[in-house]
Design a protein around this motif. Structure first.
Motif, short mmCIF file in Angstrom:
data_model
loop_
_atom_site.label_atom_id
_atom_site.label_comp_id
_atom_site.label_asym_id
_atom_site.label_seq_id
_atom_site.Cartn_x
_atom_site.Cartn_y
_atom_site.Cartn_z
N ASN A 8 0.83 -1.20 0.00
CA ASN A 8 0.00 0.00 0.00
C ASN A 8 0.87 1.25 0.00
O ASN A 8 0.61 2.20 -0.75
N LEU A 11 2.44 1.54 -3.52
CA LEU A 11 1.45 2.00 -4.52
C LEU A 11 1.05 3.45 -4.28
O LEU A 11 0.83 4.20 -5.24
N SER A 25 -6.51 8.07 -5.81
CA SER A 25 -5.59 6.96 -6.08
C SER A 25 -5.09 6.32 -4.78
O SER A 25 -4.70 5.15 -4.78
N LEU A 28 -7.61 3.79 -4.16
CA LEU A 28 -7.40 2.70 -5.11
C LEU A 28 -6.26 1.80 -4.63
O LEU A 28 -6.37 0.57 -4.68
N ALA A 29 -5.17 2.41 -4.17
CA ALA A 29 -4.03 1.63 -3.67
C ALA A 29 -4.44 0.78 -2.47
O ALA A 29 -4.13 -0.41 -2.40
N ALA A 31 -7.52 -0.23 -1.52
CA ALA A 31 -8.48 -1.26 -1.88
C ALA A 31 -7.83 -2.40 -2.66
O ALA A 31 -8.09 -3.58 -2.40
N SER A 32 -6.96 -2.06 -3.60
CA SER A 32 -6.35 -3.12 -4.42
C SER A 32 -5.38 -3.96 -3.62
O SER A 32 -5.34 -5.19 -3.77
N THR A 33 -4.58 -3.34 -2.74
CA THR A 33 -3.65 -4.15 -1.96
C THR A 33 -4.38 -5.03 -0.96
O THR A 33 -3.98 -6.17 -0.73
N CYS A 35 -7.39 -6.28 -1.39
CA CYS A 35 -8.02 -7.34 -2.19
C CYS A 35 -7.00 -8.41 -2.56
O CYS A 35 -7.24 -9.61 -2.38
N ILE A 36 -5.86 -7.99 -3.06
CA ILE A 36 -4.82 -8.95 -3.45
C ILE A 36 -4.31 -9.71 -2.23
O ILE A 36 -4.12 -10.93 -2.27
#
Length: 170
Positions: A8, A11, A25, A28-29, A31-33, A35-36
């Motif tokens: 995180n 990103l 963003s 976004l960073a 949420a995406s980290t 999720c992954i």
């Protein structure tokens, strides 16, 4: 969790500093980290590579009621914390402005870090306490409890000391 947190941070730096994207963003960073990280953490359970794995099951009406009853305190605690945060931020914003809201956020995050430290210490002792309680070894259980309380006390003093040392008047 550490991998998610570090990813995180990386990103955030890429999205905000290198690419110059807006504040969105950062979300976004995060949420995406998350999720992954969740997918990676759950992968072994779905592949049945562990002793514990997911199984199809059925939850009866009585079990569902018990789940809702047991989870209601956490649910209400979360909701009340969120409502309080909104109220506190609104009040601080109207009384002292944006810098005060930022300061409140910093204090809240510092408190969260300390809380996670304390919860981590206490939670890590639960298996040892449970084992000794189950085996009827009250003397060892008391020893573990005293040691845990001592570590928590020392950690609390260290956190307060760090906050005092690194604090300053605006």
């Amino acid at each position: 969790n550490m991998g998610v947190a570090l990813s995180n941070i990386v990103l955030d730096a890429i999205f905000l500093l290198l690419l110059g994207w807006g504040l969105w963003s950062a979300a976004l960073a995060s949420a995406s980290t998350m999720c992954i990280g969740s997918i990676i953490a759950l992968y072994p359970f779905f592949k049945r590579k562990l002793v514990l794995y997911f199984e199809k099951g059925r939850v009866g009406r009585r079990d569902l009621i018990n789940i809702m009853y047991n989870g209601s305190s956490s649910f209400l605690s979360s909701i009340s914390g969120s409502v309080f945060a909104i109220f506190a931020n609104t009040t601080v914003l109207s009384l002292a402005g944006v810098p005060a809201v930022s300061a409140l956020g910093i204090v809240t995050y510092a408190g969260s870090i300390a809380m996670y430290l304390f919860f981590g210490i206490a939670s890590s002792m639960q298996p040892a306490l449970g084992y000794n309680h189950g085996s009827g070894d009250g003397v060892r259980m008391g020893s573990i409890l005293r040691a845990t309380m001592m570590v928590l006390c020392i950690s609390s003093i260290a956190v307060v000391s760090l906050m005092y040392v690194f604090s300053y008047d605006i």
